[in-house]
Design an enzyme around this catalytic site. Structure first.
Site, PDB file in Angstrom:
ATOM      1  N   ARG A   1     -58.878  -9.437  75.887  1.00 11.91           N
ATOM      2  CA  ARG A   1     -59.617  -8.181  76.092  1.00 11.91           C
ATOM      3  C   ARG A   1     -58.686  -6.975  76.163  1.00 11.91           C
ATOM      4  O   ARG A   1     -58.980  -5.921  75.617  1.00 11.91           O
ATOM      5  CB  ARG A   1     -60.480  -8.302  77.370  1.00 11.91           C
TER       6      ARG A   1
ATOM      7  N   LYS B   1     -55.799  17.351  76.184  1.00 14.90           N
ATOM      8  CA  LYS B   1     -57.076  16.772  76.626  1.00 14.90           C
ATOM      9  C   LYS B   1     -57.104  15.288  76.277  1.00 14.90           C
ATOM     10  O   LYS B   1     -57.878  14.838  75.419  1.00 14.90           O
ATOM     11  CB  LYS B   1     -58.230  17.519  75.962  1.00 14.90           C
TER      12      LYS B   1
ATOM     13  N   LYS C   1     -51.591  30.480  78.646  1.00 12.56           N
ATOM     14  CA  LYS C   1     -53.029  30.476  78.445  1.00 12.56           C
ATOM     15  C   LYS C   1     -53.683  31.550  79.308  1.00 12.56           C
ATOM     16  O   LYS C   1     -53.034  32.247  80.088  1.00 12.56           O
ATOM     17  CB  LYS C   1     -53.596  29.090  78.748  1.00 12.56           C
TER      18      LYS C   1
ATOM     19  N   GLU D   1     -52.129  32.504  74.224  1.00 14.19           N
ATOM     20  CA  GLU D   1     -53.542  32.430  73.873  1.00 14.19           C
ATOM     21  C   GLU D   1     -54.114  33.842  73.721  1.00 14.19           C
ATOM     22  O   GLU D   1     -53.949  34.688  74.597  1.00 14.19           O
ATOM     23  CB  GLU D   1     -54.296  31.676  74.974  1.00 14.19           C
TER      24      GLU D   1
ATOM     25  N   ASP E   1     -58.186  31.514  70.113  1.00 12.73           N
ATOM     26  CA  ASP E   1     -59.151  30.621  70.726  1.00 12.73           C
ATOM     27  C   ASP E   1     -60.585  31.070  70.484  1.00 12.73           C
ATOM     28  O   ASP E   1     -60.939  32.229  70.712  1.00 12.73           O
ATOM     29  CB  ASP E   1     -58.894  30.549  72.242  1.00 12.73           C
TER      30      ASP E   1
END
Lengths: 281, 281, 281, 281, 281, 281
Positions: E100, E135, E167, E197, E218
């Site tokens: 598994r 992410k 950012k 950003e 963005d």
């Protein structure tokens, strides 16, 4: 993947070597030539059911020095005083570093297997299983439960996440046997039977009424157990616990219970006496 | 920094919780409301010398749920059946998750302290120390040695890196007692005394001649021990080992040895029986 | 079991690889063919006493790529600028990943061994031992103490759990030298000598009177040391510390002290300069 | 999240406590009452730029005993002999257990900061940055690089996974500077500049031609560096390395290079001398 | 050193085995002879780009039982339903224990590679790179980023310590784009480009004016992106993010941006379906 | 002890922080004042069933900086786009360091809960349970299974050590369904039901004949399932697996099976989109 290959067992071996060897084996460093090669035999100093042999090689692998291991018996073998369990050879430094951990682990596990074998022998020719409990030595759970199997016993669940056993404290917190069993039925995974601790016949009836699959009959006398088994009449698996020792276990088995659980198998098994004897090559 | 604050003890607690709780406490999840608050008492089910009380709080801290712990006795206290050792309160889920680990650890350590106290009592009013050995349960060394001290015993060295004890296997590898002791003198750090295992009077003489500070007199009869002590006459510290039990220990102490080491204190002490009883708040 | 096989050393190697390699060796990934095989030589860029050679193989074993290691010198060898210490061969990716950790560890440890060898040389033909202290680089204790031995020095105790050294702060907390030594005698394991830090002759007398086995004479001038050694007259082992450097150490040794402890061996040894040169196969 | 909160730093503290405290602080156990409370001061024994103050509290938190910490200076402060850095109070047992680790870590890190500050001072009023290298003490990378910043220096990349630096061994494996730089441009993440090690002017031209963003000018004389800087004329960032010490650094800065990298900042900074003095409360 | 040799990947394998195997594989223990040998094939149940093949051997090495592994395809291979990826042979117990985990890891990583390959195919013949983000699935970062490369994508930075990406939240905390970029220029290591950003053209101008090397555009529409790319006109690298899926990606690439970052590659790639079929030997 | 308090979850958080933060958050270090305080909101960017809220506090506790956490919704809440899940406040450095890990974990777990809720909704008003499988993301097993419960699903067993599920490969290795079930009955702990994978009606009969408690009906069409359920007629629990998706699940439930297991719940749930927005205090 055997119990000896579990990551937790590797971690245990390393932690145990660390606690014994610390920053190094001072006595060996100052008395033995680092190039010295040697042989060693591990022997029983009394009768025992052996458990843990595959640990020898794994411990040696952690210690460097290229120790070769020859296992002369398999787990489950009943040895007698003086029997040789294994022969090792390699660096004397390495052999002296692992001696105590090998002996300490095998002594504990063989102690569990030996005691289990005595309980199993005591109920021979009954249909009753001897099983262990969660009363294990912290850190040794999986190995001790393996030793119980090695001695001929069976395992109860391994821990809290692999079985449903509704004990007295759960019943208190849940507000009674009935509510507890019904809640468990509704929420528990379908792979589990539901076992409930009962101390009186009315608790037995309440548990059966709520649909329990197994009943842990705690601290009942053999007479009470016999009556309970008769009353339950196959409607649930029956497990007896409490007051079990080598003097009482056969009488308890004779009550017809399916299972007797014995905490002492893992919390109070005396160590088996082993030693290691070095010789030069 | 107490033994309970050692990184290895924190690691043991986490490993032991992991082995018991696994991926979660199924029975509690399915029977008890997650918001339920409760109280619990830890009680002795027999007489014992308690060891390990500070572990309760540390185990609870690992389990979340904000459990409060009130310790009612201190380590070293002799409790009787029915005595309450501690009161806990907080989330019922958290209490049920830690119950078994708390009991398992305290049962083991109190078992060691209780057995040690019996040995110490047996040699009362002699000048002899009861000490432990390296025959400990893997992973529990530091805690077990603490429990020995709690029971009134003394510790031998903790492990291979903190003392010089030249045993039979070292002597074999080093080519004799004399060469081993001389090599140790030359290389060992000055903070250590040099102890040598001896099994005969001629070995005693060889060790003394080479300058040993302490002699481990292994598997001698009381008569042999008495003769050895007389012969050594204060030239070295004397330690007796082998064949020591509660029936023999006083007679061994009477031989005048300074120290008696007892492996059973840590490898075969029966667990003390404790239990935890929950009630709702 | 050598220092290189200790679980803590394996953990150090993995932590150090993790801190250097992070999520992967970007430069190598983007410039070198993953199938490229290569050879590499590790060379000294100056004179040094080498320590840590067995680490090369262990670091390479962690990096995959099947690196073969040929050690050309043994620990303790005095190498000269340009000497080749080891030849490696295998995956270029793997070699480039381990280059810096191998060099960083060997540079530090050889630095310790090289500095130790200079101190040992400085006291040649005296009866005085050069020993280390607990002033080590965190995480490198056992390896640095090994490097001290490799350079011809001796070790003091490894850490707090393997020796009794009553320092000034203990004396403050215990309420005086006498009470401290007496308490230590009563409670310490019999395998330890008891060493006490003394800064004045009256402290020396107090320590001797209480039965100290060894005296740490801290921050005394050579004149004071000589007077103290004469006064002690063999009643205890003498250790000098404080103000020790390569200019003063021989004069301190001449005072007749048994031992000189030097913190700089492990806290301030300059790194030895090594480099690794790759070639294609 | 500061460097002191990194999981690797917590792991380092626990490993370092484990290597020093082992199974417990024997001397303190046998000489100091376990209930004794005390105060302690950490003082400089020489001039230094302090780095690592926030570690004190984190080390104390690992040791139990409820030690309170009052930091009297901030990292980056230049202290003089005798200045008090911090005051601690709490259990004498706990204070004595953490004393050495606190001092050892602060001594190392303040040593790095102090040496860095001297290099930075040496190039004052030039436009040149002093940066560190990957030649760090294994296990201390992040802390040492923080200490470099504390001393006024800048960091080069942290490790292999966070920057592209094509060194000589990569060039060998890639088959030349041109192929290496082109491959890096094609494959490397867009967030990185591409730096290339060059040892001759023709290598500089090859690197510039292939589009390198920065050049590591290795082991050039100041004259060669000055010529290279003039030749490069702002087409790439310039970094000098090799042969840098406090005597040469200003002359190297005067060549007009943007950056000077100094391995000694982290591999050979002498420890700063600190001590801790206990008093009773 | 490949991603598969990172210490963190070894730790992940052990943690994942521990979570699946727990204290042992009960079903296998009770149904299969421990001596049974077997063969197994791993097969695709659908089309996929394979990633993670080298993990098979490493997982098997953790499980004991001497499993032999024959890899039939390499990472990056596009397989079709029914294709055999690998053949394994050895202890049936060991094979059943690792089945598994092998499938779970390969399914996840091949899912990432397969999805990435679809995005890369969608922008074929443009000059635009498909890159990943941070992410990722916690614990799988390095493996997932490897799978992105395997599928033909590029990596963005690995994490917070290996690149400068200013950012929106940083801009808020720094008080504006200008101050943020200027501060970064002054303090960041010279190996990093500085990416910012931007959500509007005026932010683009502010970032360019402050000297940004790359701009993360963005949540702009393709029209806005095209205008921005034209306006920027090569003064900075351009990265588009937000609203990217297989339907929109080609149109975004057509705007002329250099890079398109796609979070879904690692946070929402559906698993590829694989299975393992056992046969007796 | 909740799933969030498991030692393995604490280890996951630390490993995940380590992989994201590495040696430190460069961008924040160079752009944001270390003393800056801030607030942050975590918001949904789409509709979702939330799972994992208690992780926020635990992640923040690992990051230092004294972050305060206010949870505005509880696990299981169905939120809509724009809803605020939590408010955080504290050090801007700390908030920026934990932002991504918090979002990554909550996105994954809420994705599982959201998908589960859709399956549960699809079988509303049937008596059928939706359960998960062992096809989980390595390292996230316990958390994903918690998210399944949060979404209204039930758990199958957690792993190999907590249930008996005889699958096709076991049957091959055991030599048939009958021998496998009989062996399991004899050896398995009494707390487990015995479930057997069946693909044909004759396998169903064989399993029932051997005494199986539950049948995993694999890859059957709804028609076959309906026939099997009718044939089994309550003699065993029935579980359907294979070919289950949101389009088919209700039809499968209508066949009368007790349980439908869905691998996609944990191996292919798309992440829910969340973001964190910082503001200054």
């Amino acid at each position: 993947m055997t119990v000896f290959d579990l990551p937790a067992v590797e971690a245990l071996i390393k932690a145990a070597l660390a606690e014994d060897v610390g920053s190094g084996d001072l006595t060996t460093q100052v008395t033995v030539d680092v190039e010295r090669q040697a042989r060693a035999e591990i022997r029983a100093k009394g009768d025992a059911t052996v458990a843990g042999m595959p640990l020898i090689r794994r411990i040696c692998d952690c210690a460097g020095g290229g120790i070769r291991v020859e296992e002369l018996v398999r787990d489950g073998t009943k040895v007698r005083k003086g029997d040789v369990l294994a022969r090792l050879s390699g660096s004397a430094h390495a052999l002296l570093s692992v001696e105590r951990l090998i002996l300490n682990l095998l002594q504990q596990l063989s102690g569990v297997a030996t005691l289990t074998a005595r309980f199993v022998e005591a109920v021979r020719d009954t249909r009753c299983r001897i099983v262990d409990t969660r009363k294990t030595v912290p850190g040794l759970r999986a190995l001790q439960k393996y030793a119980v199997r090695t001695g001929g016993g069976h395992n109860h669940r391994q821990g809290l996440s692999d079985g449903i056993l509704i004990k007295n404290n759960h019943i208190t917190a849940a507000g009674g046997i009935g509510p507890a069993v019904i809640a468990a039925r509704a929420a528990a995974a379908h792979v589990y039977k539901i076992e409930v601790e009962c101390r009186t016949m009315s608790e037995v009836d309440e548990a059966l009424g709520a649909g329990a699959d197994a009943l842990l009959l705690d601290n009942m006398t053999p007479e009470q157990l016999a009556a309970a088994v008769k009353h339950i009449n196959g409607r649930a698996i029956t497990e007896a616990s409490g007051g079990v020792n080598l003097d009482t276990v056969r009488r308890i088995a004779a009550t017809g219970v399916d299972i007797i659980s014995v905490g002492a198998l893992t919390h109070s098994a005396p160590a088996v006496d082993l030693h290691m004897l070095l010789s030069l090559t």
